[in-house]
Write a protein that holds these residues in place. Structure first.
Motif, PDB file in Angstrom:
ATOM      1  N   ASN A 298      16.785  22.597  41.002  1.00  0.00           N
ATOM      2  CA  ASN A 298      17.007  23.716  42.537  1.00  0.00           C
ATOM      3  C   ASN A 298      17.789  23.374  43.058  1.00  0.00           C
ATOM      4  O   ASN A 298      18.467  22.553  43.935  1.00  0.00           O
ATOM      5  N   GLU A 299      17.910  24.522  44.600  1.00  0.00           N
ATOM      6  CA  GLU A 299      19.547  24.435  44.998  1.00  0.00           C
ATOM      7  C   GLU A 299      18.672  23.008  46.366  1.00  0.00           C
ATOM      8  O   GLU A 299      19.999  22.639  46.877  1.00  0.00           O
ATOM      9  N   ALA A 300      17.598  22.786  47.033  1.00  0.00           N
ATOM     10  CA  ALA A 300      17.716  22.331  48.178  1.00  0.00           C
ATOM     11  C   ALA A 300      17.928  20.830  46.825  1.00  0.00           C
ATOM     12  O   ALA A 300      18.410  19.909  48.132  1.00  0.00           O
ATOM     13  N   ALA A 301      17.480  20.493  45.651  1.00  0.00           N
ATOM     14  CA  ALA A 301      17.884  19.436  45.499  1.00  0.00           C
ATOM     15  C   ALA A 301      19.752  18.919  45.374  1.00  0.00           C
ATOM     16  O   ALA A 301      20.372  18.207  45.230  1.00  0.00           O
TER      17      ALA A 301
ATOM     18  N   ARG B 128      12.611  29.200  46.650  1.00  0.00           N
ATOM     19  CA  ARG B 128      12.883  29.257  48.042  1.00  0.00           C
ATOM     20  C   ARG B 128      12.363  27.358  48.257  1.00  0.00           C
ATOM     21  O   ARG B 128      11.678  27.550  49.655  1.00  0.00           O
ATOM     22  N   MET B 129      11.859  26.638  47.848  1.00  0.00           N
ATOM     23  CA  MET B 129      11.174  25.689  48.096  1.00  0.00           C
ATOM     24  C   MET B 129      12.394  24.674  48.486  1.00  0.00           C
ATOM     25  O   MET B 129      13.159  24.414  48.209  1.00  0.00           O
ATOM     26  N   ARG B 130      11.535  23.770  49.481  1.00  0.00           N
ATOM     27  CA  ARG B 130      12.452  23.368  50.825  1.00  0.00           C
ATOM     28  C   ARG B 130      12.542  21.622  49.783  1.00  0.00           C
ATOM     29  O   ARG B 130      12.934  21.179  50.140  1.00  0.00           O
TER      30      ARG B 130
ATOM     31  N   LEU C 274      12.197  15.559  45.713  1.00  0.00           N
ATOM     32  CA  LEU C 274      12.732  15.171  46.533  1.00  0.00           C
ATOM     33  C   LEU C 274      12.464  15.726  48.075  1.00  0.00           C
ATOM     34  O   LEU C 274      12.861  16.861  48.324  1.00  0.00           O
ATOM     35  N   ASP C 275      12.123  14.843  48.589  1.00  0.00           N
ATOM     36  CA  ASP C 275      11.173  15.148  49.366  1.00  0.00           C
ATOM     37  C   ASP C 275      12.427  14.785  51.167  1.00  0.00           C
ATOM     38  O   ASP C 275      12.240  13.761  50.966  1.00  0.00           O
TER      39      ASP C 275
END
Length: 537
Positions: free
Chosen positions: A230-233, A212-214, A298-299
């Motif tokens: 993760n999905e954000a990456a 769930r992390m952005r 990755l921000d």
């Protein structure tokens, strides 16, 4: 809700009863080996190594009966019925057979007594303490009784009394020691199972948090291979789900990682990834101090601009909500006045038709207002573990209670196994309501009743719900604009239903797509995230 991963591990773990049955089976198998060994000593030339038996007939009869009883006890153990009774009965037979064998073969008495010691210990390991001590006491008593019998009726006892007393004490001691050892082993096993369940729960929680992390998270090994993402990456890097080599998936990121590993100096300049050329600022950290694996964070630097857009949209949403509330009050008054005028007997037929038009337009306007309010009140998704099969069936049952019979039929198809997913149940219900209403309204040919099917299955490993109808389908030109706000092909539609449904799906990291059906009909497919959040790269 489907069981969590930790619950599934606890369910699949072997129970204490299964472990006892397994121990009982091997104990019974060992008893067959003992009987076979005794038969070898009495019915083969190797028996000469232990001397002539004192009572050959008794020994041979005991061996045959013991061998048959061992086979029956092994069959009993395989049936897995009354395990405690089976162990007590089997050990009692062992004691009786060992006593008669010692009496018949005095030269082999120490060896037979040692074999019996294992049987006593194995039984005490399985049954409660009182039964184990009872079997040990029974074996001790038979050893002493056999010595007394020899002393009274045979001139040669074969072995001194001290030897029998030591064996008797050993039987009681081994029963107590093996019981204590078994209890400690069982307690250790239960503690390990509890600790394993706690670790599994923590792993599931950590997995869900990371998912769930952005912020995008990558785990890269020393060979620059992506081990976990993760999905954000994956969203930031673009279409790299099947590529494990970071140098091929994101060459500039791999170059910057090698530079950081070599120099230790971070580079604060952002990178651009994906088809949308999103600005991403990478950060690196070693997973272990002495390891070669690296965590890459990755921000998304465009998050600030998106937050500004969200604030603008939120302001417009509040304005739309307040405006919609202001419209509803006079709209309700117009609708009520129209209904009163329709009840008047002094209205002509032409004027009554105009009143009907006014009333229909009031209903249509009220539908638009409700859609705007629903969009403005939309909350953030609160994802939960949901079994799609159970959820969809319950949803259809509730929906049928409000569905007029002439509107059509609705059915749910799905396999017997659950289809777990991660979604907000409230949002999922709104999405299915929109799709089902559209299917019942537009998904049928003229003159035919609507027949809608909600198919729950897993497509490419992801939980999926298909809403299928048997209507004329949707033209290619309309498919392009299906999910645009205020786009509708009906004079009575608002054009906000599918738009709101897709926005709700996006809030749950799900997708809503239109899938053409060969031969006629339409299919709207909702693809949800699975319950195990972290996707291997």
């Amino acid at each position: 809700m489907p069981p969590s991963p930790a619950t599934a591990r606890r369910t699949n773990a072997p129970s204490d009863a299964d472990a006892h049955r397994r121990d009982q089976y091997f104990f019974s198998l060992y008893r067959v080996f003992e009987a076979a060994l005794l038969a070898l000593m009495l019915f083969s030339p190797t028996g000469a190594l232990i001397g002539e038996p004192r009572h050959a007939l008794v020994g041979k009869a005991t061996t045959v009966v013991y061998l048959a009883a061992s086979g029956l006890l092994l069959y009993w153990a395989q049936r897995r019925r009354a395990p405690r009774t089976q162990v007590i009965v089997g050990t009692t037979i062992d004691i009786a057979a060992a006593t008669l064998a010692i009496h018949s073969l005095p030269m082999a008495a120490p060896g037979i007594a040692l074999l019996l010691m294992f049987n006593i210990g194995a039984a005490a390991l399985i049954v409660p303490l009182r039964y184990g001590l009872g079997l040990g006491a029974l074996a001790s008593a038979t050893m002493i009784a056999e010595f007394v019998w020899n002393a009274l009726f045979d001139t040669d006892t074969g072995h001194p009394l001290a030897e029998r007393v030591m064996f008797a004490v050993s039987y009681l001691s081994i029963a107590m020691l093996t019981y204590l050892l078994g209890r400690q082993m069982r307690e250790s096993q239960e503690l390990a199972a509890r600790r394993g369940a706690e670790v599994a729960d923590l792993a599931a929680i950590n997995e869900l948090i990371i998912r769930r992390m952005r912020t995008g998270v990558l785990l890269v090994d020393g060979d620059c291979h992506i081990r976990l993402a993760n999905e954000a990456a994956l969203l930031l890097l673009g279409e790299v789900e099947g590529e494990r080599n970071l140098a091929l998936a994101a060459p500039e990121l791999a170059r910057r990682l090698r530079k950081w590993l070599r120099d230790g100096e971070p580079d604060d300049s952002p990178l651009r990834f994906g088809s949308e050329q999103l600005e991403v600022l990478p950060r690196f950290a070693r997973l272990l101090a002495q390891g070669d694996s690296t965590l890459v964070f990755l921000d998304d630097t465009s998050l600030v601009s998106r937050r500004a857009e969200s604030m603008t949209l939120a302001t417009l949403g509040r304005f739309s909500a307040s405006l919609a509330h202001e419209i509803r009050n006079p709209l309700a008054a117009i609708s009520y006045a129209t209904q009163l005028l329709e009840e008047s007997t002094e209205i002509s037929a032409g004027d009554r038709r105009l009143l009907q038009i006014v009333h229909q337009q009031c209903l249509r306007t009220n539908g638009i207002v409700e859609s705007v309010l629903g969009l403005a009140r939309r909350e953030r998704a609160s994802a939960e573990h949901v079994d799609l099969v159970t959820f969809t069936r319950r949803f259809v049952e509730d929906y049928k209670q409000m569905l007029p019979p002439e509107s059509g039929s609705v059915q749910v198809t799905g396999g017997p196994l659950p289809v777990p997913a991660l979604a907000d149940p409230r949002h999922l219900q709104q999405v299915l309501t929109v799709l089902l209403q559209n299917a019942l309204t537009y998904g049928h040919l003229p003159g035919d009743p609507a027949r809608v099917t909600l198919a729950v299955h897993a497509a490419d490993g992801l939980p999926t719900i298909d809403v299928l109808d048997r209507g004329p389908g949707i033209s290619a030109g309309a498919q392009v604009q299906l999910f645009r706000p205020f786009f509708t092909t009906s004079e009575h539609g608002t054009g906000l239903g599918l738009y709101i449904a897709r926005e709700l799906c996006r809030a749950n990291e799900a997708t809503l797509d239109y899938v053409p059906v060969p031969g006629g009909g339409s299919c709207f497919r909702v693809t949800l995230p699975g319950p195990n959040a972290l996707l291997p790269a």
